[in-house]
Design a protein around this motif. Structure first.
Motif, mmCIF file in Angstrom:
data_model
loop_
_atom_site.group_PDB
_atom_site.id
_atom_site.type_symbol
_atom_site.label_atom_id
_atom_site.label_comp_id
_atom_site.label_asym_id
_atom_site.label_seq_id
_atom_site.Cartn_x
_atom_site.Cartn_y
_atom_site.Cartn_z
ATOM 1 N N ALA A 117 18.462 19.891 -9.532
ATOM 2 C CA ALA A 117 19.190 20.249 -10.426
ATOM 3 C C ALA A 117 18.934 19.174 -11.703
ATOM 4 N N VAL A 118 18.039 17.442 -10.801
ATOM 5 C CA VAL A 118 17.764 17.164 -12.274
ATOM 6 C C VAL A 118 16.050 16.548 -12.102
ATOM 7 N N TRP A 119 15.474 17.349 -11.084
ATOM 8 C CA TRP A 119 14.399 17.710 -11.208
ATOM 9 C C TRP A 119 13.317 16.548 -12.680
ATOM 10 N N GLY A 120 13.659 17.615 -13.215
ATOM 11 C CA GLY A 120 13.543 17.353 -15.037
ATOM 12 C C GLY A 120 13.544 15.810 -15.676
ATOM 13 N N GLN A 121 14.409 15.291 -15.070
ATOM 14 C CA GLN A 121 14.991 13.672 -14.936
ATOM 15 C C GLN A 121 14.139 12.617 -14.889
ATOM 16 N N GLY A 138 0.676 -1.450 -0.346
ATOM 17 C CA GLY A 138 0.066 0.042 -0.221
ATOM 18 C C GLY A 138 0.934 1.418 0.022
ATOM 19 N N MET A 139 0.157 2.118 -0.559
ATOM 20 C CA MET A 139 0.857 3.656 -0.301
ATOM 21 C C MET A 139 -0.054 4.655 0.568
ATOM 22 N N VAL A 140 0.085 5.994 0.907
ATOM 23 C CA VAL A 140 0.621 6.585 1.549
ATOM 24 C C VAL A 140 1.265 8.029 1.176
ATOM 25 N N MET A 141 0.967 8.849 0.215
ATOM 26 C CA MET A 141 1.250 10.032 -0.066
ATOM 27 C C MET A 141 0.777 10.914 -0.086
ATOM 28 N N ILE A 142 1.657 11.697 0.999
ATOM 29 C CA ILE A 142 1.673 13.182 1.779
ATOM 30 C C ILE A 142 1.978 14.786 0.082
ATOM 31 N N ASP A 143 1.225 15.243 0.391
ATOM 32 C CA ASP A 143 1.580 16.526 -0.733
ATOM 33 C C ASP A 143 2.471 15.661 -1.765
ATOM 34 N N PRO A 144 2.071 14.527 -2.343
ATOM 35 C CA PRO A 144 3.455 14.543 -3.215
ATOM 36 C C PRO A 144 3.251 15.491 -4.552
ATOM 37 N N VAL A 145 4.484 15.529 -4.754
ATOM 38 C CA VAL A 145 4.549 15.812 -6.526
ATOM 39 C C VAL A 145 3.672 15.594 -7.782
ATOM 40 N N ASN A 146 3.614 16.192 -8.459
ATOM 41 C CA ASN A 146 2.093 15.289 -9.626
ATOM 42 C C ASN A 146 3.195 15.315 -10.938
ATOM 43 N N PRO A 147 4.146 14.620 -11.559
ATOM 44 C CA PRO A 147 4.902 14.944 -13.399
ATOM 45 C C PRO A 147 3.746 16.032 -14.221
ATOM 46 N N ASN A 148 2.292 15.699 -14.034
ATOM 47 C CA ASN A 148 1.112 16.768 -14.890
ATOM 48 C C ASN A 148 1.002 18.049 -14.461
ATOM 49 N N ILE A 149 1.584 18.674 -13.366
ATOM 50 C CA ILE A 149 1.335 19.664 -13.156
ATOM 51 C C ILE A 149 2.730 21.167 -12.458
ATOM 52 N N THR A 150 3.551 20.153 -12.980
ATOM 53 C CA THR A 150 5.264 20.752 -13.195
ATOM 54 C C THR A 150 5.325 21.619 -14.575
ATOM 55 N N LYS A 193 6.876 10.643 -15.682
ATOM 56 C CA LYS A 193 6.005 10.739 -16.470
ATOM 57 C C LYS A 193 5.374 9.601 -17.778
ATOM 58 N N ASP A 194 6.903 9.524 -17.810
ATOM 59 C CA ASP A 194 6.728 8.398 -18.767
ATOM 60 C C ASP A 194 6.837 6.452 -18.195
ATOM 61 N N LEU A 195 6.750 7.031 -17.344
ATOM 62 C CA LEU A 195 6.101 5.470 -17.004
ATOM 63 C C LEU A 195 4.741 4.805 -17.726
ATOM 64 N N THR A 196 4.831 3.451 -17.953
ATOM 65 C CA THR A 196 3.447 3.105 -19.486
ATOM 66 C C THR A 196 2.355 2.870 -18.213
ATOM 67 N N GLN A 197 1.328 2.300 -18.590
ATOM 68 C CA GLN A 197 0.152 2.507 -17.814
ATOM 69 C C GLN A 197 -0.176 1.559 -17.053
ATOM 70 N N ASP A 198 0.306 0.221 -17.514
ATOM 71 C CA ASP A 198 0.397 -0.492 -16.278
ATOM 72 C C ASP A 198 1.795 -0.272 -15.398
ATOM 73 N N GLN A 199 2.359 0.399 -15.771
ATOM 74 C CA GLN A 199 3.390 1.291 -14.542
ATOM 75 C C GLN A 199 2.996 1.968 -13.552
ATOM 76 N N ARG A 200 2.691 2.220 -14.117
ATOM 77 C CA ARG A 200 1.442 4.144 -13.452
ATOM 78 C C ARG A 200 1.024 3.328 -12.472
ATOM 79 N N THR A 201 0.121 1.884 -12.337
ATOM 80 C CA THR A 201 -1.022 1.945 -11.796
ATOM 81 C C THR A 201 -0.675 1.258 -10.232
ATOM 82 N N SER A 207 8.501 22.432 -14.538
ATOM 83 C CA SER A 207 9.963 21.750 -14.446
ATOM 84 C C SER A 207 10.202 20.061 -14.936
ATOM 85 N N CYS A 208 10.103 19.710 -16.023
ATOM 86 C CA CYS A 208 9.572 18.845 -16.551
ATOM 87 C C CYS A 208 10.889 18.660 -17.214
ATOM 88 N N ASP A 209 12.274 19.384 -17.537
ATOM 89 C CA ASP A 209 12.745 19.008 -19.259
ATOM 90 C C ASP A 209 13.917 18.151 -18.621
#
Length: 360
Positions: A265-269, A183-195, A275-283, A197-199
């Motif tokens: 410094a490598v936040w974009g990486q 299981g996962m409990v994420m506390i105010d986690p970063v979301n690659p879709n709303i940042t 962001k590049d996770l496949t659908q199966d990897q995201r789930t 700084s993703c280069d």
């Protein structure tokens, strides 16, 4: 300090050779020449005294805040500090965010460890883990370190809890080791879709943290802490009194700032890898709870918080939940540092433990 004194002394000699005769300078010039060697000695004394005091403070705080019963595991050639408490399964494992350390979860860990084993750790360069990790310090590299720590601690399965940037680290860990995550409990986690700084080709600067690094290297922050003037990090006063000293000691360490710079410094990486996770990897085929403060990453985009909760499969046995901490005093940091706000995450962990117990 000795080299500096020699250099200054050399400059003084050159200046004296270049000076005009005494009658062209007058009495004032004579006084200046007599004063320069004294200035060199004063400068040498001040620098030497500052260096000696800095060294004494380093030794004293190591004795005061880092006792000998510390628990370390080896990750390659690095010693990584771990903080494990309690007994029982499943293990609850905590992953801190950017600029944090294992003490971020002290309220939750002390509570939950009364019922099961809990473990947190300081990433390379953070807290008591003195040595910085190999570059680049991306979330992929951190996830590899996390896996090595989990293995060294003998953890087979766990409920994974993390704050802020740990959202990236946790999801990449899950990609590589889904069988370990109950299981996962994420506390105010970063979301690659709303940042923004993703280069992955960009190196993101940290000017404020770089200034902090320069001040820390000069020993100024350590002196301010001794004088009781390091009060800019007010949320730390909300932590239990017996850990505040250790946390403040961490904030004056040079590698605290270097590590923050390395990771950001490598936040974009890191962002791109998630962001590049496949659908199966995201789930996440396990219960997921996302705890968000009303003033935090998702203040202006609560649907994006729902999106994070929806990473779970959302079944009766594996629910996906969003917990909103709705209080005018809560924010991204207070949600873990302040006991009454941390209680929301503690409750979410207990709910997940109860769900697991009902299934076994």
């Amino acid at each position: 300090a000795w080299l500096g004194w020699r250099n200054l002394g050399g400059l003084t000699l050159v200046q004296e050779e270049a000076k005009p005769p005494e009658d062209e300078v007058g009495a004032a010039g004579g006084r200046c020449r007599r004063c320069c060697p004294a200035c060199c000695w004063v400068f040498w004394f001040i620098v030497s005294a500052w260096a000696a005091l800095h060294g004494i403070l380093l030794v004293s705080e190591a004795v005061e805040y880092y006792p000998g019963d510390a628990q370390y595991v080896q990750v390659g050639e690095r010693a990584i500090f771990t903080r494990c408490m309690g007994t029982g399964e499943p293990v609850v494992f905590f992953e801190h965010g950017l600029g944090g350390n294992s003490l971020d979860f002290v309220w939750m860990q002390r509570n939950v460890s009364q019922y099961v084993r809990t473990c947190s750790y300081d990433r390379s360069g953070a807290g008591r883990s003195a040595e910085r990790g190999p570059m680049p310090r991306s979330s992929a590299a951190v996830a590899e370190d996390m896996a090595a720590v989990v293995e060294a601690l003998g953890i087979q399965e766990m409920i994974l809890v993390g704050h802020s940037m740990a959202g990236f680290n946790m999801r990449l860990f899950h990609r590589d080791h889904p069988e370990k995550v109950l299981g996962m409990v994420m506390i105010d986690p970063v979301n690659p879709n709303i940042t923004d700084s993703c280069d992955p080709s960009e190196t993101y600067p940290s000017p404020l943290i770089s200034f902090g690094l320069a001040v820390a290297e000069a020993g100024v922050l350590r002196m301010l802490r001794v004088l009781g003037m390091l009060t800019a990090f007010a949320p730390l006063n909300e932590l239990p009194e017996d850990v505040q000293g250790e946390y403040y000691a961490n904030l004056v360490k040079v590698d605290y700032y270097r590590t923050r710079i390395d990771e950001y410094a490598v936040w974009g990486q890191s962002c791109t890898a998630v962001k590049d996770l496949t659908q199966d990897q995201r789930t996440i085929d396990a219960p997921v709870t996302v705890v968000v403060p009303v003033e935090g990453i998702y203040t202006d985009d609560m649907p994006a918080a729902d999106e994070m909760a929806a990473l779970g499969v959302n079944t009766t046995t594996k629910p996906a939940r969003l917990v909103l901490v709705d209080d005018p005093d809560v924010d991204h940091i207070a949600v873990v540092f302040v006991e009454r706000f941390a209680a929301h995450t503690t409750a979410a962990i207990h709910d997940m433990l109860a769900l697991h117990a009902a299934q076994v």
